[in-house]
Design a protein around this motif. Sequence first.
Motif, short mmCIF file in Angstrom:
data_model
loop_
_atom_site.label_atom_id
_atom_site.label_comp_id
_atom_site.label_asym_id
_atom_site.label_seq_id
_atom_site.Cartn_x
_atom_site.Cartn_y
_atom_site.Cartn_z
N VAL A 199 -32.14 8.71 -11.21
CA VAL A 199 -31.09 8.32 -12.15
C VAL A 199 -29.75 8.80 -11.62
O VAL A 199 -29.67 9.74 -10.83
CB VAL A 199 -31.35 8.90 -13.56
CG1 VAL A 199 -32.63 8.34 -14.13
CG2 VAL A 199 -31.41 10.42 -13.51
N THR A 229 -38.77 7.78 -13.88
CA THR A 229 -37.52 8.49 -13.61
C THR A 229 -37.60 9.98 -13.94
O THR A 229 -36.63 10.72 -13.73
CB THR A 229 -36.36 7.87 -14.41
OG1 THR A 229 -36.72 7.81 -15.80
CG2 THR A 229 -36.03 6.48 -13.90
N GLU A 272 -28.51 12.61 -10.77
CA GLU A 272 -29.63 13.53 -10.58
C GLU A 272 -29.41 14.38 -9.33
O GLU A 272 -28.97 13.89 -8.29
CB GLU A 272 -30.93 12.74 -10.46
CG GLU A 272 -32.16 13.62 -10.34
CD GLU A 272 -33.46 12.83 -10.42
OE1 GLU A 272 -34.53 13.45 -10.38
OE2 GLU A 272 -33.40 11.57 -10.53
#
Length: 305
Positions: free
Chosen positions: A278, A233, A281
Amino acid sequence: MGALHEGHLSLARLAAAENSEVFVSIYVNPTQFGVHEDLDSYPVTWDRDMTMLNKLDDELKAGGKGRITTIFAPSTKIMYPTLPPDSTIPGAGSFVNITPLATLLEGKSRPVFFRGVATVCMKLFNIVEPDRVYFGQKDVQQSVIIKRMVTDFHLNTEVRVGATKREEDGLAMSSRNVYLGERRRKAGIVLSQVLRAAEAAYKMGKKDRDDILMFAWYVINDRIMEQDGLAETERARFEIDYISLADPNTLEEVQTVNESKGAVLSGAIKMLPLKAVVDGEKLGLGDDKVPVRLIDNIVLEPSRK
């Protein structure tokens, strides 16, 4: 090809400083995209482009320089009047091929790209008959090919090349940068860092290819290891297509930089799609699912004339 940015505007300013009338061509040319490349997703921002050009023309008017008098935005039927554009190999249609220049660097992985560039530029030059044409240094191979085409076909125009415009962190401006979200945008500066490292070696007196490019590969390997150590991530992976040290006129690779000619450092990387994101984002156009090819270069000036 539209999706204008400050790099394009800088070329229009340069043209206005040297000419009374400036024509701006905007056309997303199908034949410089390979069959599986990003033609369908290429950013089209016509309204924004027109706003930018109108604002620039107001600036030019106030400055008493040349003016943007024409926006030439042809249809594909105008540019390809007899056959539809074909990006296959060998392809059906009338093409301009500038070899071996078009087979080097970008041409190795994009075999129809410069055929499309040279063909559409020949068409534009024939339609407009410009006194001068303006290209950006960022696309160094393109500018070398267009200069060769103008010379070899006795075209009555002068090719002018404007400096690469960069973001504050060094990333070369490109219409494709809109695909980069915050994470890939941050990682994408690796290419300019790589070229700057090699340039520093040259400025320290290194002339041998291995001695210069060793500095570039040190940065590359360091950034790859850095990405490998991140969680999925947080990671923004990239692939290196090429790092080149070439003759400024032929773009052939050199083993030693000729002190009277200098050389061109250039490279291309592909920013890969993010595998995990995520919530919240900041993503780029296409949600960072589109691979993004970034190119850049630095001219190593002659150290002895």
